[in-house]
Design a protein around this motif. Sequence first.
Motif, PDB file in Angstrom:
ATOM      1  N   LEU A 226       0.858  -1.187   0.000  1.00 20.48           N
ATOM      2  CA  LEU A 226       0.000   0.000   0.000  1.00 20.48           C
ATOM      3  C   LEU A 226       0.895   1.238   0.000  1.00 20.48           C
ATOM      4  O   LEU A 226       1.762   1.373   0.865  1.00 20.48           O
ATOM      5  CB  LEU A 226      -0.878   0.012   1.250  1.00 20.48           C
ATOM      6  N   PRO A 227       0.690   2.132  -0.983  1.00 16.91           N
ATOM      7  CA  PRO A 227       1.527   3.340  -1.020  1.00 16.91           C
ATOM      8  C   PRO A 227       1.140   4.298   0.101  1.00 16.91           C
ATOM      9  O   PRO A 227      -0.041   4.452   0.412  1.00 16.91           O
ATOM     10  CB  PRO A 227       1.210   3.946  -2.389  1.00 16.91           C
ATOM     11  N   MET A 228       2.144   4.923   0.691  1.00  7.84           N
ATOM     12  CA  MET A 228       1.895   5.950   1.715  1.00  7.84           C
ATOM     13  C   MET A 228       2.570   7.221   1.198  1.00  7.84           C
ATOM     14  O   MET A 228       3.797   7.284   1.091  1.00  7.84           O
ATOM     15  CB  MET A 228       2.511   5.521   3.060  1.00  7.84           C
ATOM     16  N   HIS A 229       1.762   8.221   0.854  1.00  8.70           N
ATOM     17  CA  HIS A 229       2.308   9.429   0.217  1.00  8.70           C
ATOM     18  C   HIS A 229       2.816  10.465   1.204  1.00  8.70           C
ATOM     19  O   HIS A 229       3.365  11.482   0.800  1.00  8.70           O
ATOM     20  CB  HIS A 229       1.263  10.063  -0.707  1.00  8.70           C
ATOM     21  N   GLY A 230       2.595  10.252   2.479  1.00  8.45           N
ATOM     22  CA  GLY A 230       3.084  11.223   3.456  1.00  8.45           C
ATOM     23  C   GLY A 230       2.826  10.751   4.870  1.00  8.45           C
ATOM     24  O   GLY A 230       2.395   9.610   5.095  1.00  8.45           O
ATOM     25  N   ARG A 231       3.130  11.668   5.791  1.00  6.56           N
ATOM     26  CA  ARG A 231       2.878  11.374   7.204  1.00  6.56           C
ATOM     27  C   ARG A 231       1.554  11.995   7.603  1.00  6.56           C
ATOM     28  O   ARG A 231       1.276  13.126   7.223  1.00  6.56           O
ATOM     29  CB  ARG A 231       3.921  12.061   8.073  1.00  6.56           C
ATOM     30  N   MET A 232       0.788  11.273   8.398  1.00 10.21           N
ATOM     31  CA  MET A 232      -0.379  11.877   9.029  1.00 10.21           C
ATOM     32  C   MET A 232      -0.019  12.041  10.489  1.00 10.21           C
ATOM     33  O   MET A 232       0.175  11.058  11.207  1.00 10.21           O
ATOM     34  CB  MET A 232      -1.600  10.971   8.875  1.00 10.21           C
ATOM     35  N   VAL A 233       0.134  13.299  10.878  1.00  7.42           N
ATOM     36  CA  VAL A 233       0.578  13.565  12.247  1.00  7.42           C
ATOM     37  C   VAL A 233      -0.642  13.790  13.145  1.00  7.42           C
ATOM     38  O   VAL A 233      -1.512  14.609  12.822  1.00  7.42           O
ATOM     39  CB  VAL A 233       1.523  14.787  12.284  1.00  7.42           C
ATOM     40  N   HIS A 234      -0.703  13.023  14.218  1.00 11.07           N
ATOM     41  CA  HIS A 234      -1.812  13.129  15.179  1.00 11.07           C
ATOM     42  C   HIS A 234      -1.283  13.812  16.441  1.00 11.07           C
ATOM     43  O   HIS A 234      -0.633  13.166  17.269  1.00 11.07           O
ATOM     44  CB  HIS A 234      -2.331  11.737  15.561  1.00 11.07           C
ATOM     45  N   PRO A 235      -1.526  15.113  16.580  1.00 15.72           N
ATOM     46  CA  PRO A 235      -1.032  15.798  17.786  1.00 15.72           C
ATOM     47  C   PRO A 235      -1.827  15.364  19.018  1.00 15.72           C
ATOM     48  O   PRO A 235      -2.912  14.782  18.882  1.00 15.72           O
ATOM     49  CB  PRO A 235      -1.261  17.271  17.491  1.00 15.72           C
ATOM     50  N   ALA A 236      -1.282  15.647  20.182  1.00 13.77           N
ATOM     51  CA  ALA A 236      -1.973  15.277  21.421  1.00 13.77           C
ATOM     52  C   ALA A 236      -3.323  15.995  21.511  1.00 13.77           C
ATOM     53  O   ALA A 236      -4.300  15.445  21.992  1.00 13.77           O
ATOM     54  CB  ALA A 236      -1.104  15.617  22.626  1.00 13.77           C
TER      55      ALA A 236
END
Length: 437
Positions: A79-89
């Motif tokens: 599965l391609p991942m095109h970037g980071r998904m950042v989950h802040p607190a």
Amino acid sequence: SAREPGGERVAIVGAGLAGCLLAVLLGRRGVPVTVYERRPDPRIAGAERGRSINLAISARGLAALEQVGLRDHALKQALPMHGRMVHPARGAQNFQPYSADGERAINSISRGELNRALLEAADGTPGVTLRFSQRVAGVDVDAGMVLLEGANPEPADVVLAGDGAYSAVRRSLHLDEDADFLAHGYKELTIPPRDGGFALDPDALHIWPRGTSMMIALPNLDRSFTCTLFWDKDDFAALDTPEKVTARFEDEYPDVAGLIPDLADDFAHNPVGSLVTVRCWPWTRYGDGAVVALLGDAAHAIVPFFGQGANCAFEDCIEIDRCLTETGGDWARALSLYQERRKANTDAIAEMALDNFVEMRDRVSSRVYRAKQAATHALERRLAGRYVSRYELVSFSTVPYAEIPARIRRQNRVLGLAVAGAAGALGLAGLLRRRRS
Ligand code: FAD
């Protein structure tokens, strides 16, 4: 050895990612090889639970797989991942593309599937013999023997050790080595599919940066996600009741706590793995009876924060094959050339991987970092090919790792001069304007 070139008995230790790829490459050269693997055949026994369930394969790994015709097969399973998904607190998640054009992706693939595909390819290559459930205890380089646990030693003139970070072959050679363990360990958990679909966006590598620790999640083909916690080892031990586990998740990862139905149970039962950087030298040993060389994690295990360990191990295999071509199949010269060429590269990625831990667990969540990243991508678009980020050079190019730190410094220096020049020019323009008025 006294054998004619081409007549050597070649052994590979470990049918992991590197061992299998190397077996295919050597088999295709017409070099018969015996591969010793301590586990039973995973195609019959099912994958061993343990180290990471999935991993990210990028340009280097794909280039290597292409050489043995497995690139497309691997991409179909990924599965391609095109970037980071950042989950802040606190606050909303934010997506940070990996490349300036947003098009490039790293690929989440099951370790088990990739290993099976490579095993199949090795099995189907004439001259390759796979020996499962054979644990190697070490190598006697003067006798020219592979030492097996619970069985008689077997002769070999060339031994290529791809037996992983805790390599038995490496230990038996008593090399100058240093194993540097992080205080952090890792534990894997599963987010199952929700209502038949992915519970999170499958096009990203998810990160929950929490300063000194973090969690990440990579998507799987069955629509689950594998989460990996990177925590101080003491923190794992401290959560010794289901209530404590649930409370910490609700506090630190509130958006996923409810997505892991077996959280407390998985947390209690899944092992805590270690994160080690192995530095050793030399990677080869020449004895009266055999020559031995280390490759992959056996030579240079690195921490997983750049997603490069397997990619780098695959590059080793390609380099060994190339050196054999360049030396006309002279193993002794080929292996010394191989280690000379690879060492600086693996040292470089080892450092960059350590550095990326701080980036992932801490820096990605800051506004300044996001602004800087957006500026970097804008520069990359304006100065196509002349300004390329470190992430792109590592993940989306095959530029030797060792060249990357210097190239980044040079780019930044030129950029600094350009900025200073622009500021200077602006200052001069301001002065001229003031003079005229
Ligand atoms: P291994 O894959 O460890 O294979 C070694 C093989 O040797 C195994 O089959 C083992 O059973 C066998 N063996 C061991 N000892 C013996 C013995 N005594 N006798 C016979 N056989 C033996 N890399 C990436 O590129 N991308 C990622 O996203 C990524 N994520 C990771 C996440 C985690 C949590 C970890 C720990 C690692 C990650 N890596 C990643 C690194 C990657 O897993 C390794 O770099 C890669 O597996 C190295 O391949 P190898 O063939 O050298 O060793």
